[in-house]
Design a protein around this motif. Structure first.
Motif, PDB file in Angstrom:
ATOM      1  N   UNK A  16     -35.121  -8.699 -28.358  1.00 41.27           N
ATOM      2  CA  UNK A  16     -34.365  -9.389 -27.322  1.00 41.27           C
ATOM      3  C   UNK A  16     -35.310  -9.729 -26.174  1.00 41.27           C
ATOM      4  N   UNK A  17     -34.884 -10.634 -25.329  1.00 45.91           N
ATOM      5  CA  UNK A  17     -35.666 -11.020 -24.162  1.00 45.91           C
ATOM      6  C   UNK A  17     -34.779 -11.064 -22.938  1.00 45.91           C
ATOM      7  N   UNK A  18     -35.382 -11.087 -21.779  1.00 45.43           N
ATOM      8  CA  UNK A  18     -34.608 -11.098 -20.540  1.00 45.43           C
ATOM      9  C   UNK A  18     -35.421 -11.722 -19.413  1.00 45.43           C
ATOM     10  N   UNK A  19     -34.719 -12.433 -18.540  1.00 46.28           N
ATOM     11  CA  UNK A  19     -35.302 -12.943 -17.298  1.00 46.28           C
ATOM     12  C   UNK A  19     -34.455 -12.408 -16.152  1.00 46.28           C
ATOM     13  N   UNK A  20     -35.089 -11.735 -15.207  1.00 47.24           N
ATOM     14  CA  UNK A  20     -34.410 -11.179 -14.040  1.00 47.24           C
ATOM     15  C   UNK A  20     -34.943 -11.891 -12.799  1.00 47.24           C
ATOM     16  N   UNK A  21     -34.031 -12.408 -11.984  1.00 45.58           N
ATOM     17  CA  UNK A  21     -34.389 -13.083 -10.741  1.00 45.58           C
ATOM     18  C   UNK A  21     -34.060 -12.152  -9.577  1.00 45.58           C
ATOM     19  N   UNK A  22     -34.991 -12.006  -8.657  1.00 45.25           N
ATOM     20  CA  UNK A  22     -34.822 -11.125  -7.503  1.00 45.25           C
ATOM     21  C   UNK A  22     -34.375 -11.923  -6.292  1.00 45.25           C
ATOM     22  N   UNK A  23     -33.575 -11.277  -5.432  1.00 46.88           N
ATOM     23  CA  UNK A  23     -33.147 -11.943  -4.207  1.00 46.88           C
ATOM     24  C   UNK A  23     -34.187 -11.739  -3.103  1.00 46.88           C
ATOM     25  N   UNK A  24     -33.855 -12.123  -1.884  1.00 48.77           N
ATOM     26  CA  UNK A  24     -34.813 -12.054  -0.777  1.00 48.77           C
ATOM     27  C   UNK A  24     -35.224 -10.620  -0.471  1.00 48.77           C
ATOM     28  N   UNK A  25     -34.349  -9.652  -0.766  1.00 49.00           N
ATOM     29  CA  UNK A  25     -34.676  -8.242  -0.505  1.00 49.00           C
ATOM     30  C   UNK A  25     -35.361  -7.579  -1.682  1.00 49.00           C
ATOM     31  N   UNK A  26     -35.630  -8.332  -2.740  1.00 50.34           N
ATOM     32  CA  UNK A  26     -36.286  -7.759  -3.900  1.00 50.34           C
ATOM     33  C   UNK A  26     -35.352  -7.064  -4.860  1.00 50.34           C
ATOM     34  N   UNK A  27     -34.032  -7.299  -4.698  1.00 50.91           N
ATOM     35  CA  UNK A  27     -33.058  -6.685  -5.590  1.00 50.91           C
ATOM     36  C   UNK A  27     -32.687  -7.663  -6.705  1.00 50.91           C
ATOM     37  N   UNK A  28     -32.394  -7.134  -7.908  1.00 48.65           N
ATOM     38  CA  UNK A  28     -32.003  -8.024  -9.006  1.00 48.65           C
ATOM     39  C   UNK A  28     -30.760  -8.820  -8.648  1.00 48.65           C
ATOM     40  N   UNK A  29     -30.850 -10.145  -8.820  1.00 48.21           N
ATOM     41  CA  UNK A  29     -29.760 -11.053  -8.465  1.00 48.21           C
ATOM     42  C   UNK A  29     -29.146 -11.714  -9.687  1.00 48.21           C
ATOM     43  N   UNK A  30     -29.984 -12.162 -10.600  1.00 45.60           N
ATOM     44  CA  UNK A  30     -29.529 -12.822 -11.821  1.00 45.60           C
ATOM     45  C   UNK A  30     -30.248 -12.188 -12.995  1.00 45.60           C
ATOM     46  N   UNK A  31     -29.487 -11.902 -14.041  1.00 45.39           N
ATOM     47  CA  UNK A  31     -30.082 -11.392 -15.272  1.00 45.39           C
ATOM     48  C   UNK A  31     -29.669 -12.301 -16.412  1.00 45.39           C
ATOM     49  N   UNK A  32     -30.626 -12.849 -17.122  1.00 44.29           N
ATOM     50  CA  UNK A  32     -30.338 -13.768 -18.221  1.00 44.29           C
ATOM     51  C   UNK A  32     -30.897 -13.207 -19.516  1.00 44.29           C
ATOM     52  N   UNK A  33     -30.018 -13.033 -20.485  1.00 37.39           N
ATOM     53  CA  UNK A  33     -30.442 -12.688 -21.843  1.00 37.39           C
ATOM     54  C   UNK A  33     -30.106 -13.869 -22.731  1.00 37.39           C
ATOM     55  N   UNK A  34     -29.916 -13.651 -23.991  1.00 33.26           N
ATOM     56  CA  UNK A  34     -29.562 -14.758 -24.863  1.00 33.26           C
ATOM     57  C   UNK A  34     -28.207 -15.337 -24.557  1.00 33.26           C
ATOM     58  N   UNK A  35     -27.322 -14.531 -23.977  1.00 31.38           N
ATOM     59  CA  UNK A  35     -26.010 -15.015 -23.566  1.00 31.38           C
ATOM     60  C   UNK A  35     -26.075 -15.389 -22.095  1.00 31.38           C
ATOM     61  N   UNK A  36     -24.950 -15.850 -21.540  1.00 30.61           N
ATOM     62  CA  UNK A  36     -24.886 -16.215 -20.130  1.00 30.61           C
ATOM     63  C   UNK A  36     -24.110 -15.139 -19.396  1.00 30.61           C
ATOM     64  N   UNK A  37     -24.794 -14.186 -18.758  1.00 28.70           N
ATOM     65  CA  UNK A  37     -24.112 -13.084 -18.106  1.00 28.70           C
ATOM     66  C   UNK A  37     -23.691 -13.456 -16.694  1.00 28.70           C
ATOM     67  N   UNK A  38     -22.859 -12.613 -16.078  1.00 32.30           N
ATOM     68  CA  UNK A  38     -22.520 -12.862 -14.674  1.00 32.30           C
ATOM     69  C   UNK A  38     -23.713 -12.621 -13.775  1.00 32.30           C
ATOM     70  N   UNK A  39     -23.766 -13.341 -12.670  1.00 34.03           N
ATOM     71  CA  UNK A  39     -24.873 -13.205 -11.730  1.00 34.03           C
ATOM     72  C   UNK A  39     -24.584 -12.047 -10.787  1.00 34.03           C
TER      73      UNK A  39
END
Length: 562
Positions: A43-66
C-alpha cells in the motif's frame, strides 16, 4: 532497463493526474493508485501537513476524509515527525523491528509474521516540509532490496506533488475553489463566479470558447498570472500556447514591462546562447558590436521560451544556472549581470520521458515546471469549433474585404472533423475554404478535404485495426471520437458507412471514404516525384513538411536516401 521504463511511465501518468481538474484529496488518492499500479507495493500513502506541522490530509488508494485522525491512522505519527524533522528519506527494512512503528497499538501496517519494509520521503518545496509520501511492501529475503531506486522515484513524485499542494493552497488563499472542485449546490457556474467575494471571470483576448476544459485553463491562468511563479505550458502543437503566455503577461503585475519570446527549436546551440544571454563585441566571428540577450531585454518583464524541450543537454546546464542565480554573463564577457525575469516555458514534448531517458535534466525540469498548465486539444472542445471558425472567417473577411458566411452544413462538417493540428489547422482550413469559395455562403462541398487536401485525409484510418500515432510526443487516436457530440451515437470501427456519416452528414467527399491504399500510394508518388525530399513532397500535396512526416510514420513508409 525495465525498472527505468516502469518509472518513466509512472512519472508520466502521475504528471497527468496532478494536472487534471480535481479536489486535492482526490488528486492525491489517484497518485497513490498510480503508484500501486507501477510499483510492487502493499500500500502507499501521502500525508499533507498543515501550518502547525500536524497531519491534515491522508490519501491512500481510496479517498479518505480530510481529518487529522484519519491521517494518523495511515502512518504512525512518530514516522511522520521523523521524516518531517530530518527532511530526509526514511528506509526501514522490517517495521516490526523499528521503534518508530511500535509507538501505537495495533498498527494497521502489521501483517502478522510476514516482514514488511517501509520507504518514506518528504514532500517539500523551498525547504519547507509539506508532507510525506511513502510505500510499504512485503519483503522477500531472497530478492534484493531496491531502496535506492525507490527513493529516487518517490523523490521525483514528491517534487511533483509539492507543486500541486502549493497551487491548491494558493487558490484557497485567494478565495477560489481548488482546481476542478465542484460546489455542492446546484447553482450554475456563472452564478458561482459572480457571487460576492469572488473574482469576476477573466476574458482573455484571442482565446475563444466556453467549453469546460478551456474555461478551467482560463481560470488557472487568471490565478497564476498574479504571481511570479514559473509556468510550463504543455499541449499539442496548435493549441495556443503563445496566446496563453501573452495572457499571463498581460494579467500580471509585469504587464507594463517587456514581453519577449524565443523559439528554442529554431536556433542551434551556439546561436541560442548568444540570443538568450547576449554577446560582447568580438566574442566570435560576426560579433561586430555588443548585443543584449533576450534575458536582458525582458528584464522586469516576462520571457517565453517556446519548444523548451528541444534544447541540448549542454545548454540546459547553462540555462539552469541563470534560472537559479538570476545572473548571467554575455558570451565572451566577464561582467555578471543581474536580471529579474518571469519565465514561461512551452513544449509539446513529454518531458517526463525525456528526463527518464537522460535527454532532459531533472533539476531543470523541476525548475521550469513550477505551475504546469495543460492546454486541451481541439478534439476535446468540439463545442468551441463553430465560434472559432466564425471568428477566423471574420478575420479573413476583414483582411480581404469579403462578406463570407458559413452555412449550417459547413459548420456541421467542421464540428465533426478531427483537426490533429488543432486551432492552427482549423485556421488553415477556414482560410483555404474561404479563398476557394464559389459564393458568399460557404457550404459543405466547398471544403478542400473533398479533394483530400487536408491532413485528416492522410491520417484517416479505415481498416479498423487498433493503435494510434504519436504526434509531438502525445498519443492520439487515428479515428474520429467514438461518439458524436450531437447524436451521442457510437461509430463502430468496422462500420465505414457510419464513420462517413459522422464526419459529413451530407454523404460523399469525407476523408474516410478514401481507402488507405489510395492515400499511401498518393503519398509515395509525391515522395518519388520530390526525390524523397519531404519539403518538396509537401508542396506537391499542399501540406507542410511536418504533416508529411506524420503521414509517413502513420503509413510506415521508410524514407529512401538517394
Amino acid at each position: 532497463m525495465r525498472q527505468a521504463g516502469t518509472q518513466r511511465s509512472g512519472i508520466y501518468e502521475i504528471s497527468k493526474v496532478l494536472t487534471a481538474p480535481a479536489r486535492l484529496e482526490i488528486t492525491l488518492a489517484n497518485v497513490v493508485n498510480v503508484l500501486s499500479s507501477f510499483l510492487q507495493i502493499r500500500c502507499g500513502a501521502i500525508v499533507v501537513l498543515d501550518a502547525e506541522g500536524q497531519p491534515e490530509i491522508a490519501a491512500t488508494g481510496d479517498i479518505p476524509p480530510s481529518s487529522q485522525s484519519a491521517a494518523r491512522g495511515v502512518i504512525p505519527k512518530a514516522v511522520i515527525d521523523h521524516i518531517a524533522t530530518t527532511g530526509m528519506p526514511l528506509i526501514v527494512k522490517d517495521v516490526s523491528k523499528s521503534e518508530l512503528f511500535q509507538a501505537e497499538p495495533q498498527p494497521p501496517w502489521s501483517s502478522g509474521t510476514v516482514p514488511i519494509s517501509f520507504i518514506g520521503v518528504p514532500v517539500k518545496a523551498d525547504n519547507k516540509i509539506l508532507g510525506t509520501i511513502s510505500i510499504d511492501r512485503v519483503r522477500n529475503d531472497a530478492a534484493p532490496f531496491p531502496a535506492d531506486e525507490d527513493v529516487r522515484f518517490l523523490t521525483m513524485v514528491a517534487n511533483l506533488v509539492s507543486r500541486t499542494i502549493r497551487l491548491h493552497r494558493f487558490l484557497n488563499l485567494e478565495g477560489r475553489r481548488p482546481i476542478g472542485e465542484q460546489e455542492r449546490s446546484e447553482k450554475p457556474i456563472i452564478a458561482q463566479r459572480g457571487a460576492p467575494g469572488r473574482h469576476p471571470p477573466v476574458k482573455i483576448d484571442g482565446i475563444i470558447g466556453d467549453s469546460p476544459a478551456l474555461q478551467q485553463v482560463v481560470e488557472t491562468v487568471s490565478v497564476v498570472a498574479r504571481t511570479n511563479s514559473t509556468v510550463l505550458l504543455r499541449g499539442e502543437s496548435g493549441t495556443g500556447k503563445e496566446f496563453f503566455a501573452q495572457a499571463i503577461h498581460e494579467l500580471s503585475p509585469r504587464k507594463n514591462k517587456p514581453f519577449v519570446k524565443l523559439n528554442c527549436a529554431a536556433l542551434p546551440e551556439g546561436v541560442l546562447e548568444s540570443e538568450l544571454f547576449g554577446h560582447e563585441k568580438g566574442a566570435f566571428t560576426g560579433a561586430i558590436a555588443q548585443r543584449a540577450g533576450r534575458f536582458e531585454l525582458a528584464n522586469g518583464g516576462t520571457l517565453l521560451l517556446d519548444e523548451i524541450g528541444e534544447i541540448s543537454p549542454a545548454f540546459q546546464a547553462k540555462l539552469l544556472r541563470v534560472l537559479q542565480e538570476g545572473e548571467l554573463e554575455r558570451v565572451g564577457g566577464t561582467k555578471t549581470l543581474a536580471v529579474d525575469v518571469r519565465l514561461i516555458c512551452a513544449t509539446n514534448k513529454n518531458l517526463e520521458m525525456a528526463v527518464a531517458n537522460a535527454e532532459f535534466r531533472a533539476d531543470l525540469y523541476y525548475r521550469i515546471s513550477v505551475v504546469p498548465i495543460v492546454l486541451p486539444p481541439l478534439r476535446e472542445r468540439p463545442g468551441d469549433i463553430p465560434r472559432l471558425a466564425n471568428a477566423l472567417l471574420d478575420r479573413f473577411n476583414k483582411e480581404n474585404q469579403r462578406e463570407l458566411t458559413f452555412s449550417s452544413s459547413a459548420i456541421e462538417v467542421m464540428s465533426q472533423c478531427y483537426f490533429p493540428g488543432n486551432v492552427r489547422e482549423l485556421e488553415n482550413c477556414v482560410r483555404r475554404t474561404a479563398t476557394l469559395a464559389r459564393s458568399s455562403s460557404i457550404v459543405s462541398s466547398d471544403f478542400a478535404c473533398k479533394n483530400s487536401q487536408c491532413l485528416s485525409s492522410l491520417l484517416w484510418k479505415t481498416d479498423g485495426s487498433p493503435g494510434g500515432i504519436t504526434v509531438d510526443g502525445h498519443a492520439r487516436s487515428n479515428v474520429m471520437p467514438t461518439s458524436s457530440p450531437r447524436s451521442g451515437g457510437s461509430i463502430g470501427a468496422s462500420d465505414e458507412v457510419s464513420s462517413v456519416k459522422a464526419c459529413d452528414p451530407h454523404g460523399s467527399g469525407c476523408p474516410a471514404m478514401e481507402s488507405r491504399l489510395t492515400q499511401r500510394d498518393r503519398l509515395i508518388e509525391a515522395m518519388e516525384k520530390a526525390g524523397w525530399v519531404q519539403a518538396k513532397a509537401a508542396r506537391i500535396l499542399g501540406l507542410t513538411p511536418r504533416q508529411v512526416g506524420y503521414a509517413l510514420r502513420q503509413h510506415r513508409i521508410e524514407v529512401k536516401k538517394l
